[in-house]
Motif scaffolding. Structure first.
Motif, PDB file in Angstrom:
ATOM      1  N   GLU A  75       0.827  -1.201   0.000  1.00 18.71           N
ATOM      2  CA  GLU A  75       0.000   0.000   0.000  1.00 18.71           C
ATOM      3  C   GLU A  75       0.870   1.263   0.000  1.00 18.71           C
ATOM      4  N   GLY A  76       0.443   2.251  -0.760  1.00 17.91           N
ATOM      5  CA  GLY A  76       1.180   3.506  -0.832  1.00 17.91           C
ATOM      6  C   GLY A  76       2.322   3.520  -1.821  1.00 17.91           C
ATOM      7  N   THR A  77       2.394   2.530  -2.715  1.00 18.07           N
ATOM      8  CA  THR A  77       3.474   2.480  -3.697  1.00 18.07           C
ATOM      9  C   THR A  77       3.261   3.554  -4.768  1.00 18.07           C
ATOM     10  N   PRO A  78       4.282   4.319  -5.122  1.00 11.58           N
ATOM     11  CA  PRO A  78       4.134   5.303  -6.206  1.00 11.58           C
ATOM     12  C   PRO A  78       3.768   4.621  -7.523  1.00 11.58           C
ATOM     13  N   ILE A  79       2.975   5.302  -8.329  1.00 14.21           N
ATOM     14  CA  ILE A  79       2.480   4.711  -9.580  1.00 14.21           C
ATOM     15  C   ILE A  79       3.615   4.285 -10.509  1.00 14.21           C
ATOM     16  N   PRO A  80       4.693   5.050 -10.690  1.00  8.19           N
ATOM     17  CA  PRO A  80       5.753   4.588 -11.599  1.00  8.19           C
ATOM     18  C   PRO A  80       6.441   3.304 -11.153  1.00  8.19           C
ATOM     19  N   LEU A  81       6.411   3.012  -9.850  1.00 11.77           N
ATOM     20  CA  LEU A  81       7.093   1.815  -9.344  1.00 11.77           C
ATOM     21  C   LEU A  81       6.192   0.581  -9.313  1.00 11.77           C
ATOM     22  N   ILE A  82       4.921   0.733  -9.638  1.00 11.47           N
ATOM     23  CA  ILE A  82       3.994  -0.404  -9.551  1.00 11.47           C
ATOM     24  C   ILE A  82       4.418  -1.566 -10.443  1.00 11.47           C
ATOM     25  N   PRO A  83       4.715  -1.371 -11.741  1.00 10.87           N
ATOM     26  CA  PRO A  83       5.113  -2.536 -12.563  1.00 10.87           C
ATOM     27  C   PRO A  83       6.389  -3.200 -12.069  1.00 10.87           C
ATOM     28  N   VAL A  84       7.354  -2.392 -11.629  1.00 10.48           N
ATOM     29  CA  VAL A  84       8.622  -2.959 -11.167  1.00 10.48           C
ATOM     30  C   VAL A  84       8.421  -3.791  -9.907  1.00 10.48           C
ATOM     31  N   LEU A  85       7.633  -3.268  -8.953  1.00  5.29           N
ATOM     32  CA  LEU A  85       7.405  -4.003  -7.711  1.00  5.29           C
ATOM     33  C   LEU A  85       6.629  -5.298  -7.949  1.00  5.29           C
ATOM     34  N   ILE A  86       5.683  -5.267  -8.851  1.00  2.00           N
ATOM     35  CA  ILE A  86       4.918  -6.481  -9.151  1.00  2.00           C
ATOM     36  C   ILE A  86       5.832  -7.552  -9.730  1.00  2.00           C
ATOM     37  N   ILE A  87       6.732  -7.152 -10.629  1.00  2.00           N
ATOM     38  CA  ILE A  87       7.664  -8.110 -11.221  1.00  2.00           C
ATOM     39  C   ILE A  87       8.614  -8.669 -10.160  1.00  2.00           C
ATOM     40  N   ILE A  88       9.125  -7.789  -9.286  1.00  2.00           N
ATOM     41  CA  ILE A  88      10.054  -8.234  -8.243  1.00  2.00           C
ATOM     42  C   ILE A  88       9.371  -9.176  -7.260  1.00  2.00           C
ATOM     43  N   GLU A  89       8.166  -8.839  -6.824  1.00  2.00           N
ATOM     44  CA  GLU A  89       7.455  -9.697  -5.877  1.00  2.00           C
ATOM     45  C   GLU A  89       7.072 -11.030  -6.505  1.00  2.00           C
TER      46      GLU A  89
END
Length: 227
Positions: A132-146
């Motif tokens: 929760e609270g992840t910046p929009i530009p980092l959403i695709p990167v975080l999803i891939i990493i997780e």
């Protein structure tokens, strides 16, 4: 004669029978069967105490819904400890040095924890992919990493168990070979390497027990995230 250091980790076959099957099934025969008597012998009492203490420690981080997994986790830990310790005896084979066996335990059990989470609380399980609270530009990167971190868990479980046991066996084999060679050349040095081999053997016994416990403990932590 061993032509290669890694030949000791090949699955041996005798009369067309893979000995890895015997190494997997025979350890269960050494455990004593509980009797109907009011007082058990010392071996049964120690066995019961150990199983009770391990189950208690295993269930501490788990909620009430995860207690139904206690029998599976306890049996798995006892099996891994027994197989690892018996593999240290001469003329024996350690099945957990085979990555296929370790992954055969890791992948189905990890997948079972993921399926339990997706079935019981899909929203909470999917929330791990995007904090929760992840910046929009980092959403695709975080999803891939997780996603990568999720699917790498069974690989880490299996490789950790196999790699630690393989490294320990190789080190013991190298020190034992050095002791045998130095015995005729320089006996005082051979005595020192023999003492070193004894210390490595004690360390490998501890590693065999700790790695079995860590394997089951990580599975219980994965389960806790999904219940």
């Amino acid at each position: 004669m061993t032509l290669n250091l890694f030949d000791q980790f090949m699955s041996p076959v005798f009369l067309g029978i893979p000995l890895i099957a015997l190494a997997i099934f025979l350890p269960w025969t050494i455990f004593p069967t509980p009797t109907q008597l009011w007082l058990n012998n010392r071996l049964l009492s120690i066995q019961t105490w150990f199983l009770g203490q391990f189950t208690l420690q295993l269930l501490l981080p788990l909620s009430q819904r995860g207690h139904k997994w206690a029998l599976l986790f306890t049996s798995l830990m006892i099996f891994l400890i027994t197989v690892n310790l018996l593999g240290l005896l001469p003329y024996t084979f350690t099945p957990t040095t085979q990555l296929s066996l370790s992954m055969g335990f890791a992948v189905p059990l990890w997948l079972a924890t993921v399926i339990v989470g997706m079935r019981n609380q899909p929203t909470h399980s999917l929330a791990h992919f995007l904090p929760e609270g992840t910046p929009i530009p980092l959403i695709p990167v975080l999803i891939i990493i997780e996603t990568i971190s999720l699917f790498i868990r069974p690989l880490a479980l299996g490789v950790r168990l196999t790699a630690n046991l393989t490294a320990g066996h190789l080190l013991m084999h190298l020190v034992a070979t050095a002791t045998f060679v130095l015995l005729t050349l320089t006996p005082p040095v051979a005595v020192l390497t023999g003492i070193l081999l004894l210390l490595f053997t004690l360390l490998e016994i501890a590693v065999a027990m700790i790695q079995a416990y860590v394997f089951v403990l990580l599975l219980s932590l994965y389960l806790q995230e999904n219940i």
